[in-house]
Design an enzyme around this catalytic site. Structure first.
Site, PDB file in Angstrom:
ATOM      1  N   VAL A 151       0.837  -1.200   0.000  1.00  0.00           N
ATOM      2  CA  VAL A 151       0.000   0.000   0.000  1.00  0.00           C
ATOM      3  C   VAL A 151       0.871   1.248   0.000  1.00  0.00           C
ATOM      4  O   VAL A 151       0.663   2.179  -0.798  1.00  0.00           O
ATOM      5  CB  VAL A 151      -0.950   0.012   1.217  1.00  0.00           C
ATOM      6  CG1 VAL A 151      -1.846   1.254   1.177  1.00  0.00           C
ATOM      7  CG2 VAL A 151      -1.800  -1.248   1.247  1.00  0.00           C
ATOM      8  N   TYR A 152       1.872   1.261   0.859  1.00  0.00           N
ATOM      9  CA  TYR A 152       2.794   2.399   0.916  1.00  0.00           C
ATOM     10  C   TYR A 152       3.540   2.557  -0.397  1.00  0.00           C
ATOM     11  O   TYR A 152       3.619   3.656  -0.963  1.00  0.00           O
ATOM     12  CB  TYR A 152       3.779   2.203   2.067  1.00  0.00           C
ATOM     13  CG  TYR A 152       4.777   3.319   2.216  1.00  0.00           C
ATOM     14  CD1 TYR A 152       4.406   4.546   2.768  1.00  0.00           C
ATOM     15  CD2 TYR A 152       6.106   3.153   1.824  1.00  0.00           C
ATOM     16  CE1 TYR A 152       5.320   5.567   2.913  1.00  0.00           C
ATOM     17  CE2 TYR A 152       7.024   4.172   1.964  1.00  0.00           C
ATOM     18  CZ  TYR A 152       6.631   5.382   2.510  1.00  0.00           C
ATOM     19  OH  TYR A 152       7.540   6.400   2.643  1.00  0.00           O
ATOM     20  N   SER A 153       4.072   1.467  -0.897  1.00  0.00           N
ATOM     21  CA  SER A 153       4.815   1.519  -2.155  1.00  0.00           C
ATOM     22  C   SER A 153       3.916   2.000  -3.291  1.00  0.00           C
ATOM     23  O   SER A 153       4.322   2.822  -4.129  1.00  0.00           O
ATOM     24  CB  SER A 153       5.405   0.145  -2.475  1.00  0.00           C
ATOM     25  OG  SER A 153       6.288   0.198  -3.566  1.00  0.00           O
ATOM     26  N   SER A 155       1.370   4.012  -3.037  1.00  0.00           N
ATOM     27  CA  SER A 155       1.132   5.449  -2.893  1.00  0.00           C
ATOM     28  C   SER A 155       2.329   6.251  -3.392  1.00  0.00           C
ATOM     29  O   SER A 155       2.162   7.321  -3.994  1.00  0.00           O
ATOM     30  CB  SER A 155       0.836   5.789  -1.434  1.00  0.00           C
ATOM     31  OG  SER A 155       1.993   5.779  -0.620  1.00  0.00           O
ATOM     32  N   LYS A 156       3.518   5.756  -3.165  1.00  0.00           N
ATOM     33  CA  LYS A 156       4.707   6.493  -3.579  1.00  0.00           C
ATOM     34  C   LYS A 156       4.969   6.375  -5.084  1.00  0.00           C
ATOM     35  O   LYS A 156       5.509   7.297  -5.691  1.00  0.00           O
ATOM     36  CB  LYS A 156       5.919   6.038  -2.761  1.00  0.00           C
ATOM     37  CG  LYS A 156       5.825   6.388  -1.283  1.00  0.00           C
ATOM     38  CD  LYS A 156       5.626   7.882  -1.059  1.00  0.00           C
ATOM     39  CE  LYS A 156       5.618   8.248   0.413  1.00  0.00           C
ATOM     40  NZ  LYS A 156       5.441   9.710   0.622  1.00  0.00           N
TER      41      LYS A 156
END
Length: 241
Positions: A151-153, A155-156
């Site tokens: 999820v973080y990856s 978003s980035k």
């Protein structure tokens, strides 16, 4: 005369971590810095410590009205904005099924939507002035698919695309747009790292300090106007992905 004399910078997520280090570096270089965060008590302590040219702006970027009001309120307090550092963000690690949809919404709203909204708000002002710098804190996770943080990856990766498309849109208006993409930074965001990954990173020196990211931001901001640094990837030497 220091490098940013007369400049006004607004930094989101400025109460701690990379945001605070970036704000402090710009302030030391002569800029008036508007520190944006939802933590009013922390902002009061920081601006009191920094003294002149440090302005607190209490904004909750997850609240639509507060987020929309940020740029107008900064302009009211500081007069203009030369530099916008969109730094605020959150983190979700682990397998996708280990998180919740509410946590996903919160992270995407902060890591992606708030950045787009803040840039959307400041572009007309910078365009009218014919000059400006927009720097976004991205991540090495926006350049490589990190299996323990989908999820973080994700978003980035979205932010990497947004920053680089905006760079192409805005350079004709005298506005430079770029991102700084650090590896793991010693900050509150690491609290959500898988415990085993965090333990190994600490043991083998695979973490960097916020001040090292701030140095990269300062490098970007202090190039002559004919030069744009589109992205700086800052990694601990012992970090391998």
């Amino acid at each position: 005369m220091t490098q940013l004399d007369g400049k006004v910078a607004a930094v989101t997520g400025a109460a701690s971590g990379i945001g605070l280090a970036s704000a402090e570096a710009m302030h030391a270089a002569g800029a008036t810095v508007v520190l944006v965060d939802r933590d009013a008590a922390a902002l009061e302590r920081i601006t009191t410590r920094l003294g002149a040219r440090a302005i607190a702006q209490v904004t909750d970027l997850l609240d639509p009205e507060s987020c929309d009001a940020m740029v107008p309120q900064v302009l009211e307090k500081a007069g203009h904005i030369d530099i916008l550092h969109c730094n605020a963000g959150s983190y979700i690690g682990g397998d996708l099924t280990e998180t919740t949809t509410a946590a996903i919404d919160r992270m995407l709203n902060l890591n992606v939507n708030a950045v787009m909204k803040n840039v959307h708000a400041v572009v007309p002002h910078m365009t009218d002035r014919g000059s400006g710098d927009i720097v976004v804190t991205c991540s090495v996770a926006g350049h490589s698919a990190i299996p323990w943080e989908p999820v973080y990856s994700g978003s980035k990766w979205a932010i990497t695309c947004f920053v680089q498309t905006m760079r192409r849109q805005l350079f004709r208006h005298g506005i430079r747009v770029g991102q700084v993409s650090p590896g793991p930074v010693i900050s509150a965001l690491l609290a959500d790292w898988p415990e085993e990954n965090l333990r190994k990173a600490k043991e083998n020196g695979s973490l960097i300090e916020p001040e090292e990211v701030a140095e990269a931001v300062m490098f970007m901001l202090t190039r002559k106007r004919t030069v744009t640094i589109r992205d700086v990837i800052v990694l601990p030497t012992n970090f391998d992905i």
